[in-house]
Design a protein around this motif. Structure first.
Motif, PDB file in Angstrom:
ATOM      1  N   PRO A  16     -34.547 -13.007 103.121  1.00 61.65           N
ATOM      2  CA  PRO A  16     -35.725 -13.548 103.587  1.00 61.65           C
ATOM      3  C   PRO A  16     -37.042 -12.731 104.016  1.00 61.65           C
ATOM      4  CG  PRO A  16     -33.998 -13.006 105.189  1.00 61.65           C
ATOM      5  CD  PRO A  16     -33.520 -12.615 104.092  1.00 61.65           C
ATOM      6  N   GLY A  17     -36.977 -11.639 103.681  1.00 58.43           N
ATOM      7  CA  GLY A  17     -37.981 -10.589 103.743  1.00 58.43           C
ATOM      8  C   GLY A  17     -38.708 -10.475 102.480  1.00 58.43           C
ATOM      9  N   GLY A  18     -39.495  -9.748 102.445  1.00 57.61           N
ATOM     10  CA  GLY A  18     -40.385  -9.458 101.179  1.00 57.61           C
ATOM     11  C   GLY A  18     -39.936  -8.244 100.531  1.00 57.61           C
ATOM     12  N   LEU A  19     -39.242  -7.177 101.234  1.00 56.39           N
ATOM     13  CA  LEU A  19     -39.006  -5.834 100.731  1.00 56.39           C
ATOM     14  C   LEU A  19     -37.776  -5.943 100.169  1.00 56.39           C
ATOM     15  CD1 LEU A  19     -39.985  -2.930 101.157  1.00 56.39           C
ATOM     16  CD2 LEU A  19     -38.461  -2.555 103.284  1.00 56.39           C
ATOM     17  N   VAL A  20     -37.827  -5.320  99.040  1.00 62.24           N
ATOM     18  CA  VAL A  20     -36.642  -4.948  97.851  1.00 62.24           C
ATOM     19  C   VAL A  20     -36.047  -3.710  98.142  1.00 62.24           C
ATOM     20  CG1 VAL A  20     -36.052  -4.832  95.616  1.00 62.24           C
ATOM     21  CG2 VAL A  20     -38.026  -6.283  96.290  1.00 62.24           C
ATOM     22  N   MET A  21     -34.645  -3.923  98.649  1.00 65.53           N
ATOM     23  CA  MET A  21     -33.683  -2.881  99.060  1.00 65.53           C
ATOM     24  C   MET A  21     -32.426  -2.835  98.534  1.00 65.53           C
ATOM     25  SD  MET A  21     -34.534  -2.001 103.064  1.00 65.53           S
ATOM     26  CE  MET A  21     -34.655  -3.983 103.576  1.00 65.53           C
ATOM     27  N   PRO A  22     -31.587  -1.879  98.285  1.00 70.90           N
ATOM     28  CA  PRO A  22     -30.295  -2.102  97.819  1.00 70.90           C
ATOM     29  C   PRO A  22     -29.490  -3.067  98.611  1.00 70.90           C
ATOM     30  CG  PRO A  22     -30.618   0.207  98.113  1.00 70.90           C
ATOM     31  CD  PRO A  22     -31.922  -0.612  98.536  1.00 70.90           C
ATOM     32  N   LEU A  23     -28.294  -3.630  98.117  1.00 66.79           N
ATOM     33  CA  LEU A  23     -27.540  -4.505  98.758  1.00 66.79           C
ATOM     34  C   LEU A  23     -26.145  -3.608  98.793  1.00 66.79           C
ATOM     35  CD1 LEU A  23     -27.017  -7.346  99.826  1.00 66.79           C
ATOM     36  CD2 LEU A  23     -26.301  -8.094  97.617  1.00 66.79           C
ATOM     37  N   ILE A  24     -25.811  -3.355 100.018  1.00 68.64           N
ATOM     38  CA  ILE A  24     -24.516  -2.652 100.483  1.00 68.64           C
ATOM     39  C   ILE A  24     -23.564  -3.645 100.974  1.00 68.64           C
ATOM     40  CG2 ILE A  24     -23.644  -0.458 101.702  1.00 68.64           C
ATOM     41  CD1 ILE A  24     -26.582   0.290 101.574  1.00 68.64           C
ATOM     42  N   VAL A  25     -22.565  -3.836 100.607  1.00 69.39           N
ATOM     43  CA  VAL A  25     -21.392  -4.943 100.933  1.00 69.39           C
ATOM     44  C   VAL A  25     -19.986  -4.082 101.392  1.00 69.39           C
ATOM     45  CG1 VAL A  25     -20.417  -7.024 100.704  1.00 69.39           C
ATOM     46  CG2 VAL A  25     -22.670  -6.645  99.823  1.00 69.39           C
ATOM     47  N   ASP A  26     -19.748  -4.612 102.601  1.00 70.56           N
ATOM     48  CA  ASP A  26     -18.262  -4.190 102.875  1.00 70.56           C
ATOM     49  C   ASP A  26     -17.527  -5.572 102.847  1.00 70.56           C
ATOM     50  OD1 ASP A  26     -19.119  -1.537 103.215  1.00 70.56           O
ATOM     51  OD2 ASP A  26     -18.823  -1.255 105.125  1.00 70.56           O
ATOM     52  N   LEU A  27     -16.501  -5.298 102.145  1.00 71.98           N
ATOM     53  CA  LEU A  27     -15.339  -6.309 102.205  1.00 71.98           C
ATOM     54  C   LEU A  27     -14.294  -5.896 103.056  1.00 71.98           C
ATOM     55  CD1 LEU A  27     -15.534  -7.513  98.619  1.00 71.98           C
ATOM     56  CD2 LEU A  27     -16.712  -8.511 100.253  1.00 71.98           C
ATOM     57  N   ILE A  28     -13.917  -6.634 104.301  1.00 77.44           N
ATOM     58  CA  ILE A  28     -12.715  -6.164 104.977  1.00 77.44           C
ATOM     59  C   ILE A  28     -11.828  -7.111 104.785  1.00 77.44           C
ATOM     60  CG2 ILE A  28     -12.010  -5.895 107.587  1.00 77.44           C
ATOM     61  CD1 ILE A  28     -15.576  -5.587 107.104  1.00 77.44           C
ATOM     62  N   LEU A  29     -10.623  -6.574 104.258  1.00 78.05           N
ATOM     63  CA  LEU A  29      -9.474  -7.540 103.784  1.00 78.05           C
ATOM     64  C   LEU A  29      -8.435  -7.636 104.867  1.00 78.05           C
ATOM     65  CD1 LEU A  29      -8.953  -5.540 100.401  1.00 78.05           C
ATOM     66  CD2 LEU A  29     -10.303  -7.604 100.939  1.00 78.05           C
ATOM     67  N   GLU A  30      -7.534  -8.607 104.698  1.00 75.39           N
ATOM     68  CA  GLU A  30      -6.656  -8.899 105.752  1.00 75.39           C
ATOM     69  C   GLU A  30      -5.639  -8.393 106.427  1.00 75.39           C
ATOM     70  OE1 GLU A  30      -4.290 -12.295 104.206  1.00 75.39           O
ATOM     71  OE2 GLU A  30      -3.516 -11.048 102.764  1.00 75.39           O
ATOM     72  N   ASP A  31      -5.553  -7.113 105.589  1.00 76.81           N
ATOM     73  CA  ASP A  31      -4.582  -5.771 106.123  1.00 76.81           C
ATOM     74  C   ASP A  31      -5.459  -4.937 106.744  1.00 76.81           C
ATOM     75  OD1 ASP A  31      -6.019  -4.647 104.032  1.00 76.81           O
ATOM     76  OD2 ASP A  31      -4.159  -3.925 102.901  1.00 76.81           O
ATOM     77  N   GLY A  32      -6.665  -4.899 107.034  1.00 78.51           N
ATOM     78  CA  GLY A  32      -7.556  -3.994 107.641  1.00 78.51           C
ATOM     79  C   GLY A  32      -8.430  -2.875 106.497  1.00 78.51           C
ATOM     80  N   SER A  33      -7.870  -2.899 105.457  1.00 76.39           N
ATOM     81  CA  SER A  33      -8.779  -2.178 104.369  1.00 76.39           C
ATOM     82  C   SER A  33     -10.149  -2.594 103.946  1.00 76.39           C
ATOM     83  CB  SER A  33      -7.945  -1.801 103.270  1.00 76.39           C
ATOM     84  OG  SER A  33      -7.572  -3.233 102.663  1.00 76.39           O
ATOM     85  N   VAL A  34     -10.955  -1.671 103.538  1.00 71.90           N
ATOM     86  CA  VAL A  34     -12.295  -1.986 103.456  1.00 71.90           C
ATOM     87  C   VAL A  34     -12.596  -1.701 101.833  1.00 71.90           C
ATOM     88  CG1 VAL A  34     -14.380  -1.553 103.916  1.00 71.90           C
ATOM     89  CG2 VAL A  34     -12.902  -1.540 105.823  1.00 71.90           C
ATOM     90  N   GLU A  35     -13.323  -2.633 101.211  1.00 71.35           N
ATOM     91  CA  GLU A  35     -13.921  -2.164  99.891  1.00 71.35           C
ATOM     92  C   GLU A  35     -15.220  -2.443 100.048  1.00 71.35           C
ATOM     93  OE1 GLU A  35     -12.696  -5.214  96.928  1.00 71.35           O
ATOM     94  OE2 GLU A  35     -10.799  -4.805  97.158  1.00 71.35           O
ATOM     95  N   LYS A  36     -15.766  -1.042  99.649  1.00 71.49           N
ATOM     96  CA  LYS A  36     -17.241  -1.098  99.771  1.00 71.49           C
ATOM     97  C   LYS A  36     -18.030  -1.129  98.475  1.00 71.49           C
ATOM     98  CE  LYS A  36     -17.742   2.170 103.377  1.00 71.49           C
ATOM     99  NZ  LYS A  36     -18.360   1.546 104.215  1.00 71.49           N
ATOM    100  N   HIS A  37     -18.983  -2.007  98.364  1.00 70.09           N
ATOM    101  CA  HIS A  37     -19.762  -2.473  97.054  1.00 70.09           C
ATOM    102  C   HIS A  37     -21.147  -1.891  97.337  1.00 70.09           C
ATOM    103  CE1 HIS A  37     -16.414  -4.539  95.073  1.00 70.09           C
ATOM    104  NE2 HIS A  37     -16.099  -5.115  96.432  1.00 70.09           N
ATOM    105  N   ARG A  38     -21.787  -1.312  96.495  1.00 71.28           N
ATOM    106  CA  ARG A  38     -23.212  -0.974  96.398  1.00 71.28           C
ATOM    107  C   ARG A  38     -24.016  -1.393  95.318  1.00 71.28           C
ATOM    108  NH1 ARG A  38     -24.174   3.277 100.404  1.00 71.28           N
ATOM    109  NH2 ARG A  38     -26.080   3.636  99.620  1.00 71.28           N
ATOM    110  N   PHE A  39     -25.033  -2.175  95.332  1.00 63.91           N
ATOM    111  CA  PHE A  39     -25.602  -2.826  94.367  1.00 63.91           C
ATOM    112  C   PHE A  39     -27.172  -1.934  94.306  1.00 63.91           C
ATOM    113  CE2 PHE A  39     -22.340  -5.919  95.292  1.00 63.91           C
ATOM    114  CZ  PHE A  39     -21.744  -6.007  94.280  1.00 63.91           C
ATOM    115  N   PRO A  40     -27.820  -1.739  93.556  1.00 59.56           N
ATOM    116  CA  PRO A  40     -29.066  -1.158  93.489  1.00 59.56           C
ATOM    117  C   PRO A  40     -30.038  -2.060  93.697  1.00 59.56           C
ATOM    118  CG  PRO A  40     -28.153  -1.002  91.096  1.00 59.56           C
ATOM    119  CD  PRO A  40     -27.143  -1.558  92.054  1.00 59.56           C
ATOM    120  N   ALA A  41     -31.345  -1.707  94.089  1.00 57.22           N
ATOM    121  CA  ALA A  41     -32.206  -2.623  94.186  1.00 57.22           C
ATOM    122  C   ALA A  41     -32.816  -3.556  93.195  1.00 57.22           C
ATOM    123  CB  ALA A  41     -33.594  -1.861  94.588  1.00 57.22           C
TER     124      ALA A  41
END
Length: 92
Positions: A16-41
């Motif tokens: 929604p904002g005008g600033l371009v930044m990387p996208l950092i996403v954490d997927l929390i799975l049903e067993d509590g483990s976390v998958e981290k995904h980093r997408f550049p700007a």
């Protein structure tokens, strides 16, 4: 043997904002483990408003968090979680 994903999720992220930044996403799975995904700007180069990514996992996703460690200049963190969570006010 190769592991094959059992679940596919197509997620659309808004900027929604005008600033371009990387996208950092954490997927929390049903067993509590976390998958981290980093997408550049550069992920925003085709569209300045929305971008869609598909995630393939072996387990169900129970929660998705954008910028969980507050690494970017996001001033509205109330829209960074799915399913939506109530964000505590700084005054509470």
């Amino acid at each position: 043997a190769l592991k094959s994903p059992n679940y596919f999720y197509q997620v659309t992220f808004d900027k929604p904002g005008g600033l371009v930044m990387p996208l950092i996403v954490d997927l929390i799975l049903e067993d509590g483990s976390v998958e981290k995904h980093r997408f550049p700007a550069q992920i925003w180069h085709l569209s300045d408003e929305q971008v869609t990514r598909t995630f393939a996992t072996e387990k169900r996703i129970s929660k998705i968090v954008v910028d969980a460690e507050l690494e970017t200049a996001d001033i509205d963190v109330s829209n960074n979680t799915w399913p939506k969570e109530e964000v505590k006010s700084k005054f509470d």
